[in-house]
Design a protein around this motif. Structure first.
Motif, PDB file in Angstrom:
ATOM      1  N   GLY A 824       0.760  -1.335  -0.158  1.00 12.79           N
ATOM      2  CA  GLY A 824      -0.069  -0.102  -0.020  1.00 12.79           C
ATOM      3  C   GLY A 824       0.896   1.144  -0.037  1.00 12.79           C
ATOM      4  N   LEU A 825       0.385   2.256   0.841  1.00 15.50           N
ATOM      5  CA  LEU A 825       1.093   3.626   0.747  1.00 15.50           C
ATOM      6  C   LEU A 825       2.447   3.235   1.429  1.00 15.50           C
ATOM      7  CD1 LEU A 825      -0.830   6.843   0.975  1.00 15.50           C
ATOM      8  CD2 LEU A 825       1.055   6.201  -0.379  1.00 15.50           C
ATOM      9  N   THR A 826       2.363   2.394   2.464  1.00 16.16           N
ATOM     10  CA  THR A 826       3.581   2.349   3.278  1.00 16.16           C
ATOM     11  C   THR A 826       3.566   0.766   3.165  1.00 16.16           C
ATOM     12  OG1 THR A 826       2.273   1.972   5.114  1.00 16.16           O
ATOM     13  CG2 THR A 826       3.229   3.939   4.933  1.00 16.16           C
ATOM     14  N   GLU A1349      -6.653  19.611  -3.295  1.00 13.75           N
ATOM     15  CA  GLU A1349      -7.113  18.171  -3.121  1.00 13.75           C
ATOM     16  C   GLU A1349      -8.424  17.917  -3.582  1.00 13.75           C
ATOM     17  OE1 GLU A1349      -5.916  16.842   0.848  1.00 13.75           O
ATOM     18  OE2 GLU A1349      -3.972  16.923   0.471  1.00 13.75           O
ATOM     19  N   PRO A1695      10.363   7.771  -2.641  1.00 14.45           N
ATOM     20  CA  PRO A1695       9.307   7.262  -3.399  1.00 14.45           C
ATOM     21  C   PRO A1695       9.592   6.368  -4.651  1.00 14.45           C
ATOM     22  CG  PRO A1695      10.012   9.463  -4.064  1.00 14.45           C
ATOM     23  CD  PRO A1695      11.064   9.011  -2.926  1.00 14.45           C
ATOM     24  N   CYS A1716       6.958   5.768  -7.574  1.00 16.80           N
ATOM     25  CA  CYS A1716       5.869   5.769  -7.016  1.00 16.80           C
ATOM     26  C   CYS A1716       5.009   6.980  -6.661  1.00 16.80           C
ATOM     27  CB  CYS A1716       5.880   4.833  -5.738  1.00 16.80           C
ATOM     28  SG  CYS A1716       4.165   4.330  -5.029  1.00 16.80           S
ATOM     29  N   LYS A1717       4.091   7.017  -7.712  1.00 21.28           N
ATOM     30  CA  LYS A1717       3.260   8.587  -7.475  1.00 21.28           C
ATOM     31  C   LYS A1717       2.895   8.677  -6.339  1.00 21.28           C
ATOM     32  CE  LYS A1717       3.144  10.109 -12.312  1.00 21.28           C
ATOM     33  NZ  LYS A1717       3.218   8.550 -12.993  1.00 21.28           N
ATOM     34  N   GLU A1718       2.205   7.899  -5.795  1.00 24.92           N
ATOM     35  CA  GLU A1718       1.356   7.986  -4.507  1.00 24.92           C
ATOM     36  C   GLU A1718       2.474   8.410  -3.231  1.00 24.92           C
ATOM     37  OE1 GLU A1718       1.072   5.168  -6.616  1.00 24.92           O
ATOM     38  OE2 GLU A1718      -0.766   6.239  -7.443  1.00 24.92           O
ATOM     39  N   ARG A1719       3.330   7.816  -3.390  1.00 27.03           N
ATOM     40  CA  ARG A1719       4.287   7.968  -2.365  1.00 27.03           C
ATOM     41  C   ARG A1719       4.934   9.318  -2.473  1.00 27.03           C
ATOM     42  NH1 ARG A1719       6.729   2.351   0.264  1.00 27.03           N
ATOM     43  NH2 ARG A1719       4.928   1.039  -0.107  1.00 27.03           N
ATOM     44  N   LYS A1721       3.623  11.739  -3.898  1.00 24.15           N
ATOM     45  CA  LYS A1721       2.277  12.753  -3.257  1.00 24.15           C
ATOM     46  C   LYS A1721       2.327  12.939  -1.832  1.00 24.15           C
ATOM     47  CE  LYS A1721      -1.015  13.749  -6.877  1.00 24.15           C
ATOM     48  NZ  LYS A1721      -1.311  12.434  -7.790  1.00 24.15           N
ATOM     49  N   LYS A1722       2.670  11.722  -1.235  1.00 24.81           N
ATOM     50  CA  LYS A1722       2.608  11.716   0.162  1.00 24.81           C
ATOM     51  C   LYS A1722       3.497  12.700   0.797  1.00 24.81           C
ATOM     52  CE  LYS A1722       2.641   8.784   4.244  1.00 24.81           C
ATOM     53  NZ  LYS A1722       3.142   7.348   4.621  1.00 24.81           N
ATOM     54  N   LYS A1725       2.561  16.294   0.255  1.00 24.43           N
ATOM     55  CA  LYS A1725       1.536  16.647   1.354  1.00 24.43           C
ATOM     56  C   LYS A1725       1.775  16.892   2.480  1.00 24.43           C
ATOM     57  CE  LYS A1725      -2.889  14.948   2.768  1.00 24.43           C
ATOM     58  NZ  LYS A1725      -4.217  14.016   2.885  1.00 24.43           N
TER      59      LYS A1725
END
Ligand SMILES: [Zn+2]
Ligand SMILES: [Zn+2]
Ligand SMILES: [Zn+2]
Ligand SMILES: [Zn+2]
Ligand SMILES: [Zn+2]
Ligand SMILES: [Zn+2]
Ligand SMILES: [Zn+2]
Length: 1754
Positions: A824-826, A1349, A1695, A1716-1719, A1721-1722, A1725
């Protein structure tokens, strides 16, 4: 050309330049003795060009050298102008199909795991991207420098040797063609001449050792007294030592010393002083004196300047040769020829030999230049590569011993070239056969390890530091051996066989020196005094592991070689054991009528060694024989008859017994060294050639001897013989209970012995032992690893042995046995065992550690329970043994084995005390299970004519023989089945009985041989079935009951909700409001909500109760009560900055009143939302402070927070905080008591306010000029007509309690201190400004986050944010009550004047340079200071509204001026509406006011659209601001996301939907205002293009774009060089993720001074880019770095992920990494939310080691 050089050359002797290259070359062409001619030329010019002063001037030197020295050579070589000559050569050349690119430090390299012959074969990035391998499984690493691209080398790749680019150059004809055919005879001859002279010159001068005398033919006529004091590099002294010494010795500054040290480190030498001999000699002696206290003084030489000059030119010359041969392969061949030509002194006298043999004497820079030349010449020419390889091999021993004593790292040694030569399969093969390379390497290695014990074995004990150093270096020879062996031969010649076996002999000699080394004896009584040295021996073993495996691989390829090697190995083993019975008494053992002769030997009393490489190699070869064809067809040809099984097993058995005894605690007094050795013996890095092979050796022994004999010897070595050979020993033993320890020790030993038997029978997954292949072996390993728990890819890789190519073979089988679960994200991706593989689980898998075994057992039982199966873990079905090992299984049904089983079962039945153990029983049950599985398999595979000889079932049915007449094993099992104390094992016993019956049935049906019928089995069966049925029934009942209860419960719940509908709805709302806006609850029934102004929606007052987290008391928030506070963190921020280059130079004088719209530095306030009493917090903070002070005195420990700066952790959530915000009621309600209906319009209001301001200014002036001219004073007084109802002498009473006032000041001062980075001063007039600014900035940053967001403005905001914004806004609004009234009034006047100009403020910024939201907040919050003296009846609300309208108008003008310039191509949608025409009209006015400087009118539609877009952020921020200020609930429409809500916002903010109406409604004043705004000089400058301005809407800042493929980042970083040290490669290139700057981190060169301290490049950058906070990517480490301030930092997961969903911090694994785009983005953020500092705090609290890192030097 000449003109270009002109300015540079000014200072130089002009005559030098007059010399013509062409003429010189012409002279040379005529010369009879060319060498003499050229040498004279050099002798004359070189000292004139090089080394003319204390500091090198490379550009000038290079230029002159090219002109005077190299130019003539080029002319001579070409025979014409080289500008034409070289291109001609280049054209005639057929370019090479080899890439050969030499790698820079840090450059990415790629190796294909599918196609590379070995992992040293690599491609450069360009070649890799153009090759087929980019779609294969590849590995990426960063080069350490040196080495080159192998593209085009057909020997390096199994497939796809060429990239697209080099494919074009592949020769059509296979035959290698002579590159000289492309050159003319003349050119060849001239090239040969000049190369020969120059190469010789360079070699001669570089290897010259005299310090003040030149070679005779270079000596000058007149020689001046100029010398250099030359400092050389070594790897002993540190940077700091060198810098310190230099400062002392040559009197230089620290900066200069750093410069010297850096160059010495890079180039290997640097002159540190220039002058006469005396002068230099003096510096030398100081340096030597200062450094001789350490091991060895620094090397310094005083050298004559002319020698240094020639050496510098020599280096230049070598680089020149390297570049010249790039023009043509022919030239390259000539250079190779010249280099390898034997000189006058015969053997070893070629130039190449001379350089190599002098390698360790040369300095670093010289080495790397000539290594590079070798790589681009000798190694690129296929013919000369072979010749060079031969030279290298011939010199091998000498080069290696030079390296061993050299103090430079291997990468700077010529010895390191072995990897380039030995890994080429054809060269390696040639060197083995022609030069006997294997033997040479091994002998050289042995030669360096001379320290031996009496038996000739290596001895590492008592190694000196120097010997240890040598030992470390000598290990590289093992690596060379590995390179030589890494590609295995496909064909064998007799020559190769002979030379390989010769090498094998040498290798056996080496192993012989290891066999039995480091022997140990059990320590009794006292603990050992000193831990013996053990690491060296294990290092050696570990390094050799792959070599040993590869030796076996080679043997496996040829039967002749294998058999020869086997014989040799056996012979050596015999030698080692020569007389192993010496002094050891023979004894006879007997059990159950079997007897055997052996020796008396006790592991616990005599010497024993873990190192048995010869035995283990033999075991390996034995397995290979077993696999070979001969073993099947002609086993008589094998040398098996010479084997003596008892001899084979003796030493491995001792070693295994040692492990068992250590486990039983018998060796405790021998200390940790032994524990470590046992650990490594089993460890994945060593076990393949240690533990595994010992097991094989025992298997070999058992399969060749009577198993009864084997078991008796084994019992004897385990020192258990007495127990099992004496009937009733157990009973007596347990009844005596003499020594509890001894009993327990024996129990453990028995368990261990049983475990060993299980392994001997069960471990048959190596090909050759069992009938399996390599895939089965690796599958089994993986299954057992995953039986413990699901694992990430890297974890799994670590638990599997790697081969010499760093492969585990896992990828090919993993899919068959496991499922992959994505991360997942982590976290990481995980492999989970497929359920169908669980049946292959073996509880006694031999690679489990004890901890792993019990974890796996637990996990597997749990799984079975979940599946509602019984929890027995029976042994899995095993593959059959190979014929050579087949008889091994008989051990299970041997008499001694049965006796052991029976004895232990008997103990269990008797169940007396601690004389037996459950694990003992469990192992016996497992063995019985294995025997039953074996018998079943025999029955399955047997053919008609054969009789099954494995009759375990029969044997266990028979009762024991006299004299003890014990019951049969089966009977005992049945007894145990019902034993209450064996509950855990019931399922297993049941499984055994079931299997037994199944076998019995088969036997009865298929054969006549009867199985003894035993009573009770049938009974047992039925009772078992009954039992099972009963359990199932109970489970079913339980399930039904559970379901019923669940159903009932949900039914009841529904009733409850129905009955209490009202109550339920309320709680639901409450739940929502807990996370949403709290003051939504006062329900205002009517439709339109208005946040401000006279028409503001009136909100019924609400009482607010809060609980203190420290004392748990509840309290109401009231004006007059004790203060309640929120923990808060104030920080400077550049998150919204549009201009990162701005910097506040003098914060003490900085005026923050007007925020520039670039928002370059704001003050952000955050809070975790936890509430405390002010006094409770004060007490808490005081105690933290006191504790910290005490702690620092004692230990000077760091903490994650800086107490001295007021930092603390929230007592509840440990969130980093540095101040507190007081909780307040809406402050407007306190002052806004009266509400009069008749309120002035904007124009009127502005007039009134202006008058009031004027009055104040006059009064102010009077106060400042006290009583000097009273007449004038009164005059002014007369002039001044106080506006009606204005009473400037009135001072309102502060309504707040003392404690609230104190907190107002505390927070205000903290904001001021942090925001401006100044010393706290609560009196400073800028305090209120900073408070308003922080309020405005925080709202703006939250508005950005919500917009980015796509979240609704008033959606459910997290509680802590909501609390923080409310408290912050109310605080900022109340702050004026604790500030000086006149100060706040002055601020108001100045802010007001920026929009409504008056005469007294001249130098105000133009409206383009004001952030309107900051202005709005400032005006609104300062206004009460003026309004409180106004008794004319104008309400606060009216003021708010007019201020808001006024600022909005200014903002619209601002937008129209800056943001409507680019015409959009889009067509107008509908005919001009009301808004469009209004805005068009306004724009026309602007056009006029700016004197037509504003661009001609675009369409109204376009204008309106821009205004709407541009003003949205401002409106949203304003809505948030007034919402929190006045507490009016937000309209429900804005609480959901979706449309832009423009109209709703306008309504809420009391604005007309057509904003331009503001101008029309107030037309009287509008015109004046617009004119004054537009006439500002800055506006003019902007419109004339002389300056920039911010346009609207401002885009949100983002972290930089990162590439998808990580290797392109590495490539980018490898091209980056340190900005301060002239083209040097940076060691730790680090990328700022905020602005994209690459920095040279963690290095001396780029340290700068910041506030009086030296800091690294990253820390320095955070101050300019992120006002102290930084987000970086360390490119070489693939690690994200967060920094805050100078002392705080943490690493954060990057990331980038590999295909297995894992990060690779440190780039150790080298799997391809992708963004990893999501990471990412995290991370962005975290930045947007200002949470970086908080993240660091949490990381440091969790991991104390982070606190100790020297963050400021990164
Ligand atoms: Zn390449
Ligand atoms: Zn290529
Ligand atoms: Zn490939
Ligand atoms: Zn409290
Ligand atoms: Zn908290
Ligand atoms: Zn930056
Ligand atoms: Zn640097």
């Amino acid at each position: 050309m000449a003109s270009e050089l002109e300015p540079e050359v000014q200072a130089i002797d002009r005559s030098l330049l007059e010399c013509s290259a062409e003429e010189t070359a012409g002279k040379w062409l005529q010369a009879t003795d060319l060498t003499r001619e050229v040498y004279q030329h050099l002798a004359h010019y070189v000292p004139k060009i090089y080394c003319r002063g204390p500091n090198p001037f490379p550009q000038k030197e290079d230029m002159l050298a090219q002109h005077l020295l190299l130019g003539p050579m080029e002319w001579y070589l070409c025979g014409e102008d080289p500008a034409f000559g070289f291109p001609k050569l280049e054209q005639a050349n057929k370019p090479s199909h080899l890439c050969g690119r030499v790698f820079k430090v840090g450059e990415p390299t790629y190796s294909c795991r599918d196609c590379a012959v070995d992992p040293t074969c690599v491609l450069c990035m360009e070649c890799f991207l153009g090759s087929i391998h980019r779609d294969h499984r590849y590995r990426m690493t960063t080069s350490g420098g040196g080495g080159f691209c192998d593209c085009g080398d057909t020997e390096a790749w199994k497939e796809g040797p060429y990239c697209q680019k080099h494919e074009l150059n592949t020769p059509e004809i296979e035959e290698e063609e002579d590159p000289l055919v492309h050159l003319s005879e003349d050119v060849i001859a001239r090239t040969y001449n000049i190369f020969a002279i120059m190469f010789r010159y360079a070699v001669e001068i570089l290897t010259w050792e005299k310090e003040s005398e030149l070679p005779a033919d270079l000596e000058m006529v007149e020689k001046n007294d100029t010398y250099y004091c030359m400092l050389f590099n070594d790897e002993v002294h540190t940077y700091e030592q060198v810098i310190y010494t230099l400062q002392k010795a040559v009197n230089c500054t620290q900066k200069e010393a750093i410069g010297f040290a850096t160059t010495v480190d890079r180039d290997g030498r640097r002159s540190v002083r220039y002058g006469d001999f005396q002068h230099c000699e003096q510096a030398k002696s100081v340096i030597v004196r200062n450094t001789s206290r350490q091991t060895k003084p620094l090397k310094v030489q005083v050298m004559h300047s002319s020698i240094v000059a020639h050496q510098n030119f020599g280096l230049k010359l070598l680089s020149w040769l390297g570049s010249i041969i790039g023009y043509s392969d022919g030239l390259r061949r000539i250079l190779c020829q010249v280099g390898l030509q034997e000189g006058p002194d015969g053997e070893n006298s070629s130039l190449v030999d001379r350089l190599m043999l002098n390698d360790s004497k040369l300095w670093k820079g010289a080495r790397s230049v000539y290594h590079q030349l070798f790589m681009s010449s000798l190694l690129m020419d296929l013919k000369y590569k072979k010749l060079f390889a031969v030279r290298f091999a011939k010199n091998y021993e000498r080069l290696q011993s030079d390296y061993v004593t050299d103090d430079h790292d291997r990468e700077f040694s010529i010895a390191d070239l072995s990897v380039q030569i030995f890994t080429v399969p054809s060269l390696a093969r040639m060197l083995i056969t022609q030069e006997n390379l294997m033997t040479i390497i091994i002998k050289a290695f042995m030669g360096h390890l001379r320290h031996r014990d009496a038996q000739g074995r290596f001895q590492f004990e008592r190694y000196t530091a120097l010997q240890a150093f040598k030992f470390r270096r000598v290990q590289s020879l093992i690596l060379d051996l590995k390179y030589v062996l890494i590609s295995k031969p496909t064909e064998w010649t007799d020559d190769l066989r002979q030379k390989f076996l010769e090498g094998f002999d040498a290798f056996l000699e080496l192993l012989k020196c290891m066999q039995g080394m480091d022997p140990i004896t059990r320590q009794v009584g006292q603990h050992i005094e000193m831990e013996p040295e053990w690491e060296a021996a294990f290092t050696l073993q570990m390094k050799l592991t792959h070599v040993i495996s590869m030796m076996q691989d080679w043997c496996a390829l040829d039967e002749k070689v294998l058999i020869e090697a086997y014989k040799k190995c056996l012979a050596v083993l015999m030698q080692c054991h020569g007389g192993f019975t010496d002094g050891e008494q023979p004894i006879t053992l007997s059990i159950c009528g079997h007897s055997v002769e052996t020796i008396r030997y006790c592991v616990s009393q005599e010497k024993v060694s873990i190192h048995l490489p010869v035995s283990r190699l033999l075991a390996g070869l034995h397995v290979l024989l077993s696999k070979s064809e001969v073993a099947y067809k002609f086993p008589e040809l094998l040398p098996l008859s010479e084997l003596s099984p008892p001899m084979l097993i003796e030493h491995p058995l001792r070693c295994l017994v040692l492990c068992a005894q250590v486990h039983a605690g018998m060796w405790r007094r021998n200390g940790f060294s032994l524990v470590n050795q046992i650990y490594y013996y089993h460890n994945v890095k060593c076990r393949r050639e240690m533990f595994d092979k010992d097991i094989v050796m025992l298997q070999t022994g058992v399969s060749m001897m009577d198993p009864n004999h084997f078991l008796m010897i084994m019992l004897s070595r385990f020192e258990l013989y007495q127990i099992f050979s004496t009937p009733d020993y157990g009973k007596r033993f347990s009844s005596e209970i003499t020594h509890k320890d001894v009993v327990q020790q024996n129990n453990t030993l028995i368990e261990e012995m049983l475990y060993l038997i299980i392994m001997l029978v069960g471990e048959r997954f190596s090909p050759g032992v069992g009938q399996v292949n390599a895939t089965d072996e690796i599958k089994r390993e993986i299954i057992h690893q995953l039986s413990i728990k699901p694992m990430a890819h890297s974890e799994l890789v670590k638990s599997l042995p790697e081969d010499e190519n760093k492969e585990t073979g896992m990828e090919s089988v993993i899919e068959a046995v496991a499922h992959f679960k994505k991360p997942g994200l982590t976290g990481r991706g995980m492999y989970e065992l497929k359920p169908e593989c669980a049946k292959e689980f073996n509880l006694y898998f031999y690679h489990f550690s004890r901890a792993e075994q019990s974890k796996a057992e637990e996990a597997q039982r749990k799984l079975k329970r979940q599946n509602r199966e019984d929890t027995a873990l029976p042994p899995p079905v095993l593959p059959p043994f190979c014929p050579l090992f087949a008889s091994l299984v008989n051990i299970l049904q041997s008499d001694v084995m049965l006796c052991i089983m029976r004895t232990i079962l008997q103990w269990a039945v008797e169940h007396n005390g601690y004389a037996w153990s459950e694990s003992m029983l469990q192992r016996v049950l497992h063995l019985i299970g294995m025997a039953l599985q074996e018998e079943k398999q025999h029955l399955d595979s047997v053919t008609e004519e054969h009789v099954v000889t494995f009759t375990f079932t029969q044997k266990i049915s028979k009762p024991g023989e006299a004299p003890n007449n014990s019951p049969s094993i089966l009977a005992m099992l049945e007894t145990l089945q019902n034993a209450p104390y064996l509950d855990v094992h019931k399922d297993m016993i049941r499984w055994i009985l079931k299997t037994f019956n199944a076998i019995k049935k088969r036997r009865e049906s298929s054969s006549t041989s009867p199985v003894a019928e035993t009573e009770g089995t049938i009974m047992e069966e039925s009772s078992r079935d009954k039992d099972k049925a009963e359990r199932k029934r109970k489970a079913e009942i339980a399930r039904l009951r559970r379901e019923k209860i669940m159903a009932q419960m949900s039914e009841m719940q529904r009733h409850f909700i129905d009955e209490n509908k009202e109550l339920f709805q309320q709680t639901l709302e409450l739940d929502a409001s807990a996370s949403a806006v709290l003051d939504n609850s006062p329900v205002v029934s009517d439709m339109t909500l208005t946040a401000l102004g006279p028409a503001q929606t009136q909100v019924p007052e609400q009482r607010q109760f809060v609980t203190c987290i420290l004392c748990q008391e509840e309290q109401e928030v009231k004006v007059e009560s004790k203060a309640m506070v929120l923990a808060a963190f104030v920080q400077r921020s550049t998150v919204l900055s549009k201009n990162r280059s701005k910097f506040i130079h003098d914060p003490e004088k900085y005026d923050p009143l007007f925020m520039h719209p670039d928002l370059s530095c704001g003050t952000h306030t955050g809070s975790c939302g936890h509430i405390m009493h002010a006094h409770c917090w004060q007490r808490y903070f005081d105690s933290v402070q006191a504790k910290e002070q005490r702690r620092q005195q004692r230990l000077r420990l760091h903490t994650s927070y800086d107490v001295e700066n007021g930092e603390f952790l929230c007592p509840l959530c440990e969130c980093l905080s540095n101040t507190v915000i007081p909780l307040l009621l809406p402050p407007r309600n306190i002052f806004n008591g009266l509400n009069i209906s008749d309120q002035p319009k904007l124009t009127q209001w502005i007039r009134t306010i202006s008058q009031q301001i004027k009055a104040l200014q006059v009064l102010r002036k009077e106060e400042s000029t006290p009583n000097t001219a009273s007449s004038k004073n009164s005059e002014n007084m007369d002039e001044l007509q106080l506006p009606e109802g204005f009473r400037p002498d009135f001072h309102p009473k502060n309504p707040y309690s003392e404690s609230i006032k104190e907190m107002l000041t505390t927070f205000g001062t903290a904001t001021f201190k942090v925001g401006l980075k100044v010393h706290p001063n609560e009196e400073d007039p800028r305090v209120p400004i900073m408070c308003w600014g922080s309020c405005a900035y925080t709202i703006q940053s939250i508005e950005r986050i919500l917009s980015d967001e796509d979240k609704p403005l008033f959606g459910p905001l997290p509680c802590r944010l909501d609390d923080c914004l409310r408290s912050l806004t109310r605080f900022a609004a109340a702050h004026w009550t604790v500030a000086s009234l006149s100060v706040v009034q002055t601020h108001f006047c100045k802010l007001f004047a920026s929009l409504v100009p008056d005469d007294s403020h001249g130098d105000l910024p133009c409206i383009l340079d004001i952030d309107m939201f900051h202005l709005l907040v400032g005006l609104v919050l300062a206004f009460p200071a003026l309004q409180c003296q106004d008794f004319s009846g104008i309400s606060l609300g009216t003021g708010d509204l007019h201020i808001f309208h006024l600022v909005t108008m200014a903002h619209i003008v601002q937008i129209l001026l800056t943001s409507c310039t680019e015409e959009n191509g889009m067509e107008q949608e509908n005919p001009a509406g009301e808004e469009e025409s209004a805005v068009l009209a306004l724009y026309k006015t602007l056009h006029q006011c700016t004197g037509s400087a504003l661009k001609e009118t675009p369409s109204g539609w376009h204008l309106w659209r821009n205004v709407k877009n541009g003003i949205m952020p401002f409106l949203k921020c304003s809505a948030l601001f007034f919402h929190y200020l006045n507490g009016v609930p937000s309209p429900p429409e804005i609480q959901v996301s979706g449309t832009s809500h423009f109209e709703h916002l306008c309504n809420y903010l009391s604005l007309p939907n057509n904003l331009i109406c503001l101008f029309q409604e107030n037309s009287e004043i509008t015109k004046l205002l617009i004119e004054s705004w537009c006439h500002h000089i800055e506006v003019k400058r902007y419109l004339e293009g002389e300056r920039d301005a911010i346009s609207y809407p401002r885009e949100s800042n983002k972290l930089i774009d990162l590439p998808e493929d990580y290797s392109s980042l590495i490539n980018q970083a490898s091209n980056f060089s340190c900005p301060k040290s002239g083209g040097d490669k940076s060691r730790a290139p680090t990328l700022c993720l905020v602005c994209g700057t690459l920095l040279c981190s963690q290095s001396y060169c780029c340290q700068t001074e910041l506030e009086g301290e030296d800091v690294g490049a990253c820390t320095a950058h955070t101050y300019s880019c992120g006002s102290g906070v930084g987000i970086f990517l360390r490119v070489r480490e693939c690690q994200v770095l967060f920094l805050a301030g100078k002392t705080k930092g943490c690493f954060y997961s990057p990331p980038y992920l590999d295909d297995y969903g894992e990060t690779d911090q440190g780039l150790r694994r080298g799997n391809p990494l992708h963004l990893c785009k999501e990471r990412f983005k995290k991370i962005q953020k975290l930045w947007h939310q200002h949470s970086i500092t908080e993240e660091i705090g949490h990381a440091q609290e969790a991991n104390q080691t982070l606190v100790g890192i020297d963050w400021q030097h990164l």
